[in-house]
Each structure stands twice: as C-alpha cells, then as structure tokens.
Design a protein around this motif. Structure first.
Motif, mmCIF file in Angstrom:
data_model
loop_
_atom_site.group_PDB
_atom_site.id
_atom_site.type_symbol
_atom_site.label_atom_id
_atom_site.label_comp_id
_atom_site.label_asym_id
_atom_site.label_seq_id
_atom_site.Cartn_x
_atom_site.Cartn_y
_atom_site.Cartn_z
ATOM 1 N N LEU A 19 30.519 50.236 37.657
ATOM 2 C CA LEU A 19 30.561 51.694 37.660
ATOM 3 C C LEU A 19 30.246 52.254 39.040
ATOM 4 O O LEU A 19 30.918 53.174 39.522
ATOM 5 C CB LEU A 19 29.572 52.252 36.630
ATOM 6 C CG LEU A 19 29.946 52.084 35.160
ATOM 7 C CD1 LEU A 19 28.773 52.458 34.266
ATOM 8 C CD2 LEU A 19 31.165 52.946 34.810
ATOM 9 N N ALA A 20 29.229 51.699 39.692
ATOM 10 C CA ALA A 20 28.849 52.169 41.027
ATOM 11 C C ALA A 20 29.995 51.985 42.011
ATOM 12 O O ALA A 20 30.280 52.883 42.818
ATOM 13 C CB ALA A 20 27.609 51.428 41.505
ATOM 14 N N ALA A 21 30.654 50.843 41.954
ATOM 15 C CA ALA A 21 31.754 50.566 42.882
ATOM 16 C C ALA A 21 32.894 51.552 42.693
ATOM 17 O O ALA A 21 33.468 52.057 43.675
ATOM 18 C CB ALA A 21 32.249 49.136 42.683
ATOM 19 N N PHE A 22 33.233 51.845 41.442
ATOM 20 C CA PHE A 22 34.328 52.785 41.187
ATOM 21 C C PHE A 22 33.972 54.187 41.666
ATOM 22 O O PHE A 22 34.758 54.838 42.368
ATOM 23 C CB PHE A 22 34.655 52.818 39.693
ATOM 24 C CG PHE A 22 35.722 53.822 39.340
ATOM 25 C CD1 PHE A 22 37.054 53.511 39.520
ATOM 26 C CD2 PHE A 22 35.382 55.070 38.828
ATOM 27 C CE1 PHE A 22 38.050 54.439 39.209
ATOM 28 C CE2 PHE A 22 36.369 55.990 38.507
ATOM 29 C CZ PHE A 22 37.696 55.672 38.698
ATOM 30 N N PHE A 23 32.792 54.678 41.283
ATOM 31 C CA PHE A 23 32.386 56.020 41.687
ATOM 32 C C PHE A 23 32.320 56.157 43.206
ATOM 33 O O PHE A 23 32.769 57.155 43.778
ATOM 34 C CB PHE A 23 31.038 56.374 41.067
ATOM 35 C CG PHE A 23 31.095 56.706 39.611
ATOM 36 C CD1 PHE A 23 31.985 57.655 39.136
ATOM 37 C CD2 PHE A 23 30.264 56.071 38.693
ATOM 38 C CE1 PHE A 23 32.053 57.976 37.783
ATOM 39 C CE2 PHE A 23 30.322 56.371 37.341
ATOM 40 C CZ PHE A 23 31.217 57.328 36.891
ATOM 41 N N LEU A 24 31.768 55.156 43.877
ATOM 42 C CA LEU A 24 31.649 55.212 45.329
ATOM 43 C C LEU A 24 33.018 55.144 46.001
ATOM 44 O O LEU A 24 33.265 55.843 46.994
ATOM 45 C CB LEU A 24 30.760 54.078 45.835
ATOM 46 C CG LEU A 24 29.271 54.226 45.524
ATOM 47 C CD1 LEU A 24 28.514 52.958 45.902
ATOM 48 C CD2 LEU A 24 28.681 55.427 46.261
ATOM 49 N N PHE A 25 33.918 54.329 45.484
ATOM 50 C CA PHE A 25 35.256 54.235 46.060
ATOM 51 C C PHE A 25 35.970 55.577 46.003
ATOM 52 O O PHE A 25 36.502 56.053 47.013
ATOM 53 C CB PHE A 25 36.075 53.168 45.331
ATOM 54 C CG PHE A 25 37.539 53.199 45.690
ATOM 55 C CD1 PHE A 25 37.969 52.653 46.887
ATOM 56 C CD2 PHE A 25 38.462 53.784 44.840
ATOM 57 C CE1 PHE A 25 39.320 52.695 47.230
ATOM 58 C CE2 PHE A 25 39.814 53.828 45.174
ATOM 59 C CZ PHE A 25 40.242 53.276 46.372
ATOM 60 N N ILE A 185 27.205 60.577 44.328
ATOM 61 C CA ILE A 185 25.856 60.646 43.752
ATOM 62 C C ILE A 185 25.752 59.736 42.533
ATOM 63 O O ILE A 185 24.784 58.971 42.383
ATOM 64 C CB ILE A 185 25.491 62.093 43.388
ATOM 65 C CG1 ILE A 185 25.385 62.953 44.649
ATOM 66 C CG2 ILE A 185 24.178 62.146 42.604
ATOM 67 C CD1 ILE A 185 25.211 64.435 44.379
ATOM 68 N N MET A 186 26.763 59.792 41.661
ATOM 69 C CA MET A 186 26.762 58.929 40.486
ATOM 70 C C MET A 186 26.802 57.454 40.883
ATOM 71 O O MET A 186 26.129 56.612 40.275
ATOM 72 C CB MET A 186 27.959 59.258 39.587
ATOM 73 C CG MET A 186 27.813 60.550 38.801
ATOM 74 S SD MET A 186 26.423 60.474 37.634
ATOM 75 C CE MET A 186 26.916 59.101 36.588
ATOM 76 N N GLY A 187 27.593 57.124 41.912
ATOM 77 C CA GLY A 187 27.676 55.746 42.363
ATOM 78 C C GLY A 187 26.348 55.229 42.880
ATOM 79 O O GLY A 187 25.937 54.106 42.563
ATOM 80 N N VAL A 188 25.663 56.056 43.669
ATOM 81 C CA VAL A 188 24.352 55.668 44.192
ATOM 82 C C VAL A 188 23.356 55.481 43.049
ATOM 83 O O VAL A 188 22.589 54.510 43.020
ATOM 84 C CB VAL A 188 23.843 56.714 45.202
ATOM 85 C CG1 VAL A 188 22.392 56.434 45.587
ATOM 86 C CG2 VAL A 188 24.726 56.729 46.444
ATOM 87 N N LEU A 189 23.357 56.405 42.096
ATOM 88 C CA LEU A 189 22.432 56.309 40.963
ATOM 89 C C LEU A 189 22.706 55.066 40.118
ATOM 90 O O LEU A 189 21.772 54.399 39.659
ATOM 91 C CB LEU A 189 22.526 57.570 40.097
ATOM 92 C CG LEU A 189 22.007 58.864 40.726
ATOM 93 C CD1 LEU A 189 22.238 60.052 39.801
ATOM 94 C CD2 LEU A 189 20.520 58.746 41.064
ATOM 95 N N MET A 190 23.993 54.752 39.913
ATOM 96 C CA MET A 190 24.324 53.559 39.139
ATOM 97 C C MET A 190 23.898 52.297 39.886
ATOM 98 O O MET A 190 23.446 51.320 39.267
ATOM 99 C CB MET A 190 25.824 53.516 38.848
ATOM 100 C CG MET A 190 26.324 54.597 37.896
ATOM 101 S SD MET A 190 25.454 54.645 36.307
ATOM 102 C CE MET A 190 25.699 52.980 35.707
ATOM 103 N N ALA A 191 24.044 52.278 41.215
ATOM 104 C CA ALA A 191 23.609 51.123 41.997
ATOM 105 C C ALA A 191 22.093 50.949 41.895
ATOM 106 O O ALA A 191 21.599 49.824 41.719
ATOM 107 C CB ALA A 191 24.030 51.292 43.455
ATOM 108 N N ILE A 192 21.357 52.054 41.996
ATOM 109 C CA ILE A 192 19.898 51.998 41.860
ATOM 110 C C ILE A 192 19.511 51.517 40.461
ATOM 111 O O ILE A 192 18.598 50.700 40.299
ATOM 112 C CB ILE A 192 19.280 53.383 42.143
ATOM 113 C CG1 ILE A 192 19.498 53.763 43.615
ATOM 114 C CG2 ILE A 192 17.791 53.396 41.806
ATOM 115 C CD1 ILE A 192 19.066 55.174 43.943
ATOM 116 N N ALA A 193 20.237 52.025 39.452
ATOM 117 C CA ALA A 193 19.955 51.617 38.073
ATOM 118 C C ALA A 193 20.189 50.116 37.895
ATOM 119 O O ALA A 193 19.414 49.433 37.215
ATOM 120 C CB ALA A 193 20.821 52.410 37.100
ATOM 121 N N GLY A 194 21.252 49.587 38.507
ATOM 122 C CA GLY A 194 21.535 48.169 38.399
ATOM 123 C C GLY A 194 20.437 47.322 39.023
ATOM 124 O O GLY A 194 20.002 46.321 38.440
#
Length: 208
Positions: A19-25, A185-194
């Motif tokens: 999810l983080a990769a997709f949002f950040l891309f 923002i969502m990508g960063v949050l998902m990366a932190i969550a992971g």
C-alpha cells in the motif's frame, strides 16, 4: 514464536509495504512532475486483490473452530467489498487535474483521433461510433474518473487515455495536487505502520 504471530508478522507488514509503495508512487509522480496524469483503475483493483485476499484467507491460515462465526465475518465482508470493487472500478483515474485541464486534454484527444462528440454535463457522446464516455471530476482535490460505458470500446478508451496523457505531459495548464499530497501522506503513514507492526509482532513473539 507462535505460528499465528509468525503469519501475522509476515503478511501484515508486506500488505502495509505494498500500500505504501502504491500511494507514494502515485503521489510523488504528480508532485515531482507537476503534471496531471491518468492511471488505469486496474492497478488499484490489483492492489486491492493483493491486500484483501490474504485478509480473506487469514482465518483459514491460522485455523478456525467449526462454529466460529464471528471470525468468519471479516472474510465475508472483505469478499463482498472486493466483488463490489471489481464491478465498479472500471476505466481510468485522473490525478492532479482541474475542470479546465481535464476538459482541454479530453477535447485534444478526441480531435486527434478524429472522433466527433456531443458534450453533456457528465458524458461525452462519440456520435460516429455511438459510444459514451462517462466523466466525473472533483476539481477541489484534483481527482477525476473517465470510463467507456460500452465494454466493446475499451481499446478505443485506451487510445484516448494515451493521447490525454501525452497532452498533459506537454501542457503548462493548471494543476491541482491535493490528491497527490494526500497519497504521499498515506504512503508515509502506511510505511510507518508496516515498520511498527514488524517491531510490535516481533516483541510479542519474543515474549511467548
């Protein structure tokens, strides 16, 4: 480490990473290029399959009692949502667009492809082939959607999208990046969550 914890410690961080990769891309593509673009919703649908399928299978992987109906509720909900998304997520999503930039790109594409059209509030009727392009724009966040009502013209829609993206790449028109910023923002949050899940589940497993 307990087998259930081991399964969760592997699957959940991977899902967060995907999810983080997709949002950040998507978000960084708009922010760095400062150009609107369109992306097939099939990529988002594929992402939802990648995320939801493990969640649907999770109770069966960790084992369920015969009458554990509560634990079966989540897979049922995820399955219904996934099926609904499969039927509703058609066409292409637009990022960084405004009403003006999207309209100009669409008109340019149709003119290049020599497709006469009649424009209404949310539909472009392609009169020469009796087809309808359905369009929706949320200009305040810079997002939009375009899809072909008739399935037999999906290849033509792909050609239209190619021309629109080409127009966007050369355009110096207005850009609205709110949706792209939200995706970052969502990508960063998902990366932190992971990362947090990896640490948390590792600590839980170490204590068992």
């Amino acid at each position: 480490m307990d087998i259930n914890i081991r399964i969760y410690s592997i699957i959940l961080p991977i899902l967060c990473g995907v999810l983080a990769a997709f949002f950040l891309f998507v978000g960084l593509k708009g922010i760095l290029t400062r150009k609107p673009f369109l992306l097939s919703n099939r990529w988002l649908l594929l992402l939802m399959f990648i995320v939801f399928i493990p969640l649907i299978l999770m109770p069966f992987l960790i084992g369920l009692s015969e009458f554990d109906l509560i634990d079966m509720l989540n897979p049922a909900i995820f399955t219904v949502v996934l099926v609904m998304m499969y039927f509703t997520m058609k066409g292409y999503a637009a990022y960084g667009v405004t009403d003006i930039s999207f309209r100009e790109a669409l008109h340019s594409a149709l003119d290049k492809l020599q497709l006469p059209y009649e424009e209404t509030l949310s539909t472009m009727k392609l009169t020469s082939i009796d087809a309808d392009l359905q369009v929706s724009i949320q200009s305040w966040v810079g997002a939009g959607m375009i899809k072909m009502k008739q399935r037999e013209h999906r290849l033509l829609l792909s050609n239209i999208i190619t021309e629109m993206n080409e127009h966007f790449s050369l355009s110096t028109g207005p850009v609205k990046l709110a949706v792209c910023i939200f995706y970052v923002i969502m990508g960063v949050l998902m990366a932190i969550a992971g990362i947090a899940l990896v640490i948390l589940l590792h600590n839980i497993g170490a204590q068992i």
